[in-house]
Design a protein around this motif. Structure first.
Motif, PDB file in Angstrom:
ATOM      1  N   TYR A 112     -19.947  35.183 -17.006  1.00 47.45           N
ATOM      2  CA  TYR A 112     -21.299  34.646 -17.118  1.00 47.45           C
ATOM      3  C   TYR A 112     -21.438  33.264 -16.490  1.00 47.45           C
ATOM      4  O   TYR A 112     -20.507  32.456 -16.483  1.00 47.45           O
ATOM      5  CB  TYR A 112     -21.785  34.641 -18.567  1.00 47.45           C
ATOM      6  N   THR A 113     -22.617  33.052 -15.915  1.00 47.46           N
ATOM      7  CA  THR A 113     -22.978  31.762 -15.307  1.00 47.46           C
ATOM      8  C   THR A 113     -24.272  31.300 -15.957  1.00 47.46           C
ATOM      9  O   THR A 113     -25.324  31.287 -15.323  1.00 47.46           O
ATOM     10  CB  THR A 113     -23.135  31.890 -13.780  1.00 47.46           C
ATOM     11  N   ARG A 159     -25.463  29.908 -23.467  1.00 45.88           N
ATOM     12  CA  ARG A 159     -24.021  29.867 -23.211  1.00 45.88           C
ATOM     13  C   ARG A 159     -23.234  29.897 -24.520  1.00 45.88           C
ATOM     14  O   ARG A 159     -22.241  30.616 -24.641  1.00 45.88           O
ATOM     15  CB  ARG A 159     -23.684  28.605 -22.411  1.00 45.88           C
ATOM     16  N   ALA A 167     -20.718  32.930 -25.855  1.00 48.90           N
ATOM     17  CA  ALA A 167     -19.333  32.659 -26.232  1.00 48.90           C
ATOM     18  C   ALA A 167     -19.029  33.179 -27.631  1.00 48.90           C
ATOM     19  O   ALA A 167     -17.998  33.838 -27.855  1.00 48.90           O
ATOM     20  CB  ALA A 167     -19.051  31.161 -26.147  1.00 48.90           C
ATOM     21  N   ASP A 196     -16.463  32.268 -18.908  1.00 48.71           N
ATOM     22  CA  ASP A 196     -17.511  31.294 -18.619  1.00 48.71           C
ATOM     23  C   ASP A 196     -17.169  30.623 -17.291  1.00 48.71           C
ATOM     24  O   ASP A 196     -16.270  29.789 -17.219  1.00 48.71           O
ATOM     25  CB  ASP A 196     -17.580  30.268 -19.754  1.00 48.71           C
ATOM     26  N   GLY A 247     -19.516  26.835 -17.202  1.00 47.45           N
ATOM     27  CA  GLY A 247     -19.512  25.940 -18.351  1.00 47.45           C
ATOM     28  C   GLY A 247     -18.452  24.847 -18.309  1.00 47.45           C
ATOM     29  O   GLY A 247     -18.786  23.651 -18.414  1.00 47.45           O
TER      30      GLY A 247
END
Length: 268
Positions: free
Chosen positions: A65-66, A73, A77, A89, A92
């Motif tokens: 994921y971005t 975010r 997580a 991630d 992040g």
């Protein structure tokens, strides 16, 4: 039992281009094993993350994921960890480090790398140029181009033009065919702008055979015979020597690699 195929969900609060490029770069290291990429872009709600995680869980997939929005975010997580899903991630940790070094918070705004700035419009202009002057449809483009590519058919001139266009270079390409005289304009361009593309005969044969299959034609067509390929390559090499241009062997090279070689040469 070892897997021969895995699925990676690319999750982003923007388009997801960055994440997909990262996955493709990693997947290339495992060829010919298969990596299926499923993109989930413009994620704005936790419910959308839940839907992706449920799908990923059912497929035993990896999630990359971005997400630049802090709340999303953090939710990704915690939820991926709770469900036992492998989640990576990508941005992040880098954003966190930059915040520490700069001593300020990031903007946390998705899609900033797609802002319609001057660079974006130069890229659009370059892409339009590459389309207009592809395969010497209009030879006037040769004198206007930043880069001129030349070579026989199936040496990746067109896709390479597009890759370079996305780096804002205006590219024209000129095919070399024994039965056709190259345009006069090709010999008037400064040789530093011209790049000849060559390829091993066996590699070209394999590419052309696949092309004929895609067109539903027999692989016995003269286009793919060893004699025709040798004739074309020898003719092309003769023209390239007259031009005095840099010659690049594209055999087994990705177009991105060839583009990098050309850009390095231009910087010399």
């Amino acid at each position: 039992m070892e897997a021969t195929s895995i699925t990676v969900y690319v999750v982003s609060d923007s388009a997801g281009d960055t994440g997909e490029l990262a996955v493709r770069a990693a997947a290339a290291q495992f060829h010919p094993l298969k990596v299926q990429i499923r993109r989930a872009g413009f994620i704005q709600r936790e419910a959308a993350i839940d839907a992706v995680l449920e799908a990923a869980q059912s497929e035993r997939a990896v999630v990359l994921y971005t997400l630049v929005i802090d709340a999303l975010r953090a939710y990704m997580a915690s939820e991926s960890a709770r469900r036992g899903i492998s989640a990576i991630d990508l941005l992040g940790p880098l954003i966190d480090q930059m915040e520490q070094r700069f001593g300020c918070q990031s903007r946390h705004e998705p899609g900033l790398n797609h802002v319609l700035d001057a660079g974006y419009f130069r890229k659009v202009e370059a892409v339009e140029f590459a389309v207009r002057y592809d395969d010497a449809r209009d030879v006037t483009g040769v004198s206007k181009a930043d880069i001129v590519l030349t070579g026989v058919s199936r040496t990746s001139k067109t896709p390479l033009s597009m890759v370079l266009a996305h780096r804002t270079y205006k590219v024209a390409n000129v095919p070399l065919v024994p039965e056709l005289t190259p345009p006069r304009e090709l010999f008037l361009v400064p040789k530093a702008k011209v790049f000849g593309l060559t390829i091993r005969p066996d590699a070209l044969n394999a590419i052309r055979v696949e092309r004929l299959k895609a067109l539903g034609l027999p692989n016995t067509a003269s286009y793919a015979t060893a004699e025709r390929i040798q004739q074309e390559l020898e003719y092309a090499h003769g023209i390239m020597k007259k031009l005095g241009c840099v010659i690049i062997d594209v055999s087994n090279k990705a177009v991105e690699e060839t583009a990098s070689l050309i850009m390095e040469q231009l910087e010399k």
